[in-house]
Write a protein that holds these residues in place. Structure first.
Motif, PDB file in Angstrom:
ATOM      1  N   CYS A  30      46.465  26.646  42.159  1.00  0.00           N
ATOM      2  CA  CYS A  30      45.307  26.498  41.265  1.00  0.00           C
ATOM      3  C   CYS A  30      45.439  27.342  39.998  1.00  0.00           C
ATOM      4  O   CYS A  30      44.556  27.296  39.137  1.00  0.00           O
ATOM      5  CB  CYS A  30      44.029  26.895  42.003  1.00  0.00           C
ATOM      6  SG  CYS A  30      43.717  25.934  43.506  1.00  0.00           S
ATOM      7  N   GLN A  31      46.509  28.139  39.924  1.00  0.00           N
ATOM      8  CA  GLN A  31      46.748  28.989  38.753  1.00  0.00           C
ATOM      9  C   GLN A  31      45.652  30.045  38.567  1.00  0.00           C
ATOM     10  O   GLN A  31      45.190  30.291  37.457  1.00  0.00           O
ATOM     11  CB  GLN A  31      46.865  28.127  37.475  1.00  0.00           C
ATOM     12  CG  GLN A  31      47.947  27.070  37.539  1.00  0.00           C
ATOM     13  CD  GLN A  31      49.348  27.658  37.569  1.00  0.00           C
ATOM     14  OE1 GLN A  31      49.649  28.569  36.822  1.00  0.00           O
ATOM     15  NE2 GLN A  31      50.186  27.141  38.449  1.00  0.00           N
ATOM     16  N   TRP A  32      45.243  30.683  39.668  1.00  0.00           N
ATOM     17  CA  TRP A  32      44.175  31.674  39.603  1.00  0.00           C
ATOM     18  C   TRP A  32      44.680  33.112  39.501  1.00  0.00           C
ATOM     19  O   TRP A  32      43.917  34.060  39.671  1.00  0.00           O
ATOM     20  CB  TRP A  32      43.232  31.524  40.804  1.00  0.00           C
ATOM     21  CG  TRP A  32      42.399  30.281  40.709  1.00  0.00           C
ATOM     22  CD1 TRP A  32      42.065  29.601  39.580  1.00  0.00           C
ATOM     23  CD2 TRP A  32      41.787  29.583  41.777  1.00  0.00           C
ATOM     24  NE1 TRP A  32      41.288  28.516  39.878  1.00  0.00           N
ATOM     25  CE2 TRP A  32      41.099  28.473  41.236  1.00  0.00           C
ATOM     26  CE3 TRP A  32      41.750  29.777  43.152  1.00  0.00           C
ATOM     27  CZ2 TRP A  32      40.377  27.578  42.012  1.00  0.00           C
ATOM     28  CZ3 TRP A  32      41.035  28.874  43.926  1.00  0.00           C
ATOM     29  CH2 TRP A  32      40.354  27.793  43.361  1.00  0.00           C
ATOM     30  N   LEU A  33      45.957  33.286  39.187  1.00  0.00           N
ATOM     31  CA  LEU A  33      46.510  34.633  39.041  1.00  0.00           C
ATOM     32  C   LEU A  33      45.808  35.418  37.932  1.00  0.00           C
ATOM     33  O   LEU A  33      45.471  36.590  38.119  1.00  0.00           O
ATOM     34  CB  LEU A  33      48.013  34.586  38.768  1.00  0.00           C
ATOM     35  CG  LEU A  33      48.672  35.925  38.416  1.00  0.00           C
ATOM     36  CD1 LEU A  33      48.505  36.944  39.541  1.00  0.00           C
ATOM     37  CD2 LEU A  33      50.142  35.726  38.089  1.00  0.00           C
ATOM     38  N   LEU A  34      45.582  34.803  36.780  1.00  0.00           N
ATOM     39  CA  LEU A  34      44.933  35.532  35.681  1.00  0.00           C
ATOM     40  C   LEU A  34      43.530  35.983  36.056  1.00  0.00           C
ATOM     41  O   LEU A  34      43.119  37.096  35.733  1.00  0.00           O
ATOM     42  CB  LEU A  34      44.909  34.682  34.411  1.00  0.00           C
ATOM     43  CG  LEU A  34      46.260  34.479  33.735  1.00  0.00           C
ATOM     44  CD1 LEU A  34      46.122  33.565  32.528  1.00  0.00           C
ATOM     45  CD2 LEU A  34      46.881  35.798  33.337  1.00  0.00           C
ATOM     46  N   ARG A  35      42.787  35.131  36.745  1.00  0.00           N
ATOM     47  CA  ARG A  35      41.433  35.490  37.185  1.00  0.00           C
ATOM     48  C   ARG A  35      41.500  36.665  38.165  1.00  0.00           C
ATOM     49  O   ARG A  35      40.751  37.625  38.057  1.00  0.00           O
ATOM     50  CB  ARG A  35      40.759  34.292  37.843  1.00  0.00           C
ATOM     51  CG  ARG A  35      39.351  34.571  38.327  1.00  0.00           C
ATOM     52  CD  ARG A  35      38.799  33.382  39.092  1.00  0.00           C
ATOM     53  NE  ARG A  35      38.839  32.145  38.345  1.00  0.00           N
ATOM     54  CZ  ARG A  35      37.822  31.660  37.625  1.00  0.00           C
ATOM     55  NH1 ARG A  35      36.681  32.315  37.576  1.00  0.00           N
ATOM     56  NH2 ARG A  35      37.935  30.517  36.989  1.00  0.00           N
ATOM     57  N   ALA A  36      42.423  36.582  39.121  1.00  0.00           N
ATOM     58  CA  ALA A  36      42.571  37.654  40.108  1.00  0.00           C
ATOM     59  C   ALA A  36      42.998  38.954  39.430  1.00  0.00           C
ATOM     60  O   ALA A  36      42.482  40.032  39.748  1.00  0.00           O
ATOM     61  CB  ALA A  36      43.593  37.246  41.171  1.00  0.00           C
ATOM     62  N   GLY A  37      43.927  38.863  38.486  1.00  0.00           N
ATOM     63  CA  GLY A  37      44.385  40.047  37.766  1.00  0.00           C
ATOM     64  C   GLY A  37      43.283  40.677  36.935  1.00  0.00           C
ATOM     65  O   GLY A  37      43.155  41.898  36.875  1.00  0.00           O
ATOM     66  N   ALA A  90      40.974  42.492  39.271  1.00  0.00           N
ATOM     67  CA  ALA A  90      41.611  43.738  39.704  1.00  0.00           C
ATOM     68  C   ALA A  90      41.501  44.786  38.606  1.00  0.00           C
ATOM     69  O   ALA A  90      41.189  45.955  38.871  1.00  0.00           O
ATOM     70  CB  ALA A  90      43.075  43.484  40.058  1.00  0.00           C
ATOM     71  N   GLN A  91      41.751  44.386  37.379  1.00  0.00           N
ATOM     72  CA  GLN A  91      41.653  45.304  36.237  1.00  0.00           C
ATOM     73  C   GLN A  91      40.240  45.859  36.092  1.00  0.00           C
ATOM     74  O   GLN A  91      40.046  47.059  35.864  1.00  0.00           O
ATOM     75  CB  GLN A  91      42.058  44.571  34.961  1.00  0.00           C
ATOM     76  CG  GLN A  91      41.915  45.401  33.703  1.00  0.00           C
ATOM     77  CD  GLN A  91      42.262  44.596  32.465  1.00  0.00           C
ATOM     78  OE1 GLN A  91      43.123  43.725  32.500  1.00  0.00           O
ATOM     79  NE2 GLN A  91      41.580  44.877  31.377  1.00  0.00           N
ATOM     80  N   GLU A  92      39.248  45.013  36.238  1.00  0.00           N
ATOM     81  CA  GLU A  92      37.854  45.454  36.137  1.00  0.00           C
ATOM     82  C   GLU A  92      37.517  46.474  37.232  1.00  0.00           C
ATOM     83  O   GLU A  92      36.850  47.477  36.969  1.00  0.00           O
ATOM     84  CB  GLU A  92      36.908  44.252  36.207  1.00  0.00           C
ATOM     85  CG  GLU A  92      36.893  43.416  34.965  1.00  0.00           C
ATOM     86  CD  GLU A  92      36.264  44.119  33.777  1.00  0.00           C
ATOM     87  OE1 GLU A  92      35.320  44.902  33.965  1.00  0.00           O
ATOM     88  OE2 GLU A  92      36.709  43.883  32.642  1.00  0.00           O
ATOM     89  N   LEU A  93      37.971  46.207  38.451  1.00  0.00           N
ATOM     90  CA  LEU A  93      37.714  47.154  39.545  1.00  0.00           C
ATOM     91  C   LEU A  93      38.405  48.485  39.296  1.00  0.00           C
ATOM     92  O   LEU A  93      37.815  49.554  39.504  1.00  0.00           O
ATOM     93  CB  LEU A  93      38.161  46.555  40.883  1.00  0.00           C
ATOM     94  CG  LEU A  93      37.321  45.389  41.396  1.00  0.00           C
ATOM     95  CD1 LEU A  93      37.951  44.798  42.646  1.00  0.00           C
ATOM     96  CD2 LEU A  93      35.881  45.814  41.654  1.00  0.00           C
ATOM     97  N   LEU A  94      39.643  48.433  38.839  1.00  0.00           N
ATOM     98  CA  LEU A  94      40.379  49.677  38.565  1.00  0.00           C
ATOM     99  C   LEU A  94      39.767  50.435  37.393  1.00  0.00           C
ATOM    100  O   LEU A  94      39.733  51.668  37.399  1.00  0.00           O
ATOM    101  CB  LEU A  94      41.851  49.371  38.302  1.00  0.00           C
ATOM    102  CG  LEU A  94      42.633  48.945  39.542  1.00  0.00           C
ATOM    103  CD1 LEU A  94      43.978  48.349  39.143  1.00  0.00           C
ATOM    104  CD2 LEU A  94      42.825  50.119  40.498  1.00  0.00           C
ATOM    105  N   SER A  95      39.265  49.726  36.405  1.00  0.00           N
ATOM    106  CA  SER A  95      38.632  50.389  35.256  1.00  0.00           C
ATOM    107  C   SER A  95      37.342  51.092  35.660  1.00  0.00           C
ATOM    108  O   SER A  95      37.030  52.166  35.165  1.00  0.00           O
ATOM    109  CB  SER A  95      38.326  49.366  34.154  1.00  0.00           C
ATOM    110  OG  SER A  95      39.510  48.848  33.616  1.00  0.00           O
ATOM    111  N   THR A  96      36.595  50.467  36.565  1.00  0.00           N
ATOM    112  CA  THR A  96      35.310  51.033  36.974  1.00  0.00           C
ATOM    113  C   THR A  96      35.462  52.110  38.044  1.00  0.00           C
ATOM    114  O   THR A  96      34.829  53.155  37.976  1.00  0.00           O
ATOM    115  CB  THR A  96      34.384  49.926  37.500  1.00  0.00           C
ATOM    116  OG1 THR A  96      34.149  49.003  36.437  1.00  0.00           O
ATOM    117  CG2 THR A  96      33.061  50.491  38.001  1.00  0.00           C
TER     118      THR A  96
END
Length: 92
Positions: A15-22, A25-31
């Motif tokens: 489904c090409q959902w790698l960018l969404r998952a990444g 992940a970035q948002e969680l790591l930032s917060t």
């Protein structure tokens, strides 16, 4: 606070959902930064998109009706990690 949790985001490669998952992940790591042990991305197939917190399912695309918005995802993680934590503008 107990040991730092591990978040796993399982996403569908078909489904090409790698960018969404990444991005999530970035948002969680930032917060949550150093409050997390890791945020792992795990490829899957068949339309899978799920998020686990220390092995417990906290979001599943089919069960929960789509993808979580970032506000909801951060609140789900916060509610397990440190329910008293203020997420600033996200909680308003």
């Amino acid at each position: 606070m107990s040991a730092r949790p591990r978040i796993v985001i399982v996403y569908c490669t078909q489904c090409q959902w790698l960018l969404r998952a990444g991005w999530m992940a970035q948002e969680l790591l930032s917060t949550f930064g150093e409050d997390l042990a890791e945020v792992a991305l795990q490829p899957g197939t068949g339309g899978v998109f799920r998020i686990e917190y220390d092995g417990d399912l906290i979001w599943e695309r089919k069960r929960d009706g789509g993808f979580p918005d970032v506000k909801t995802l951060k609140q789900l993680v916060r509610d397990r990690m440190d329910p008293a934590r203020d997420l600033g503008h996200i909680d308003r």
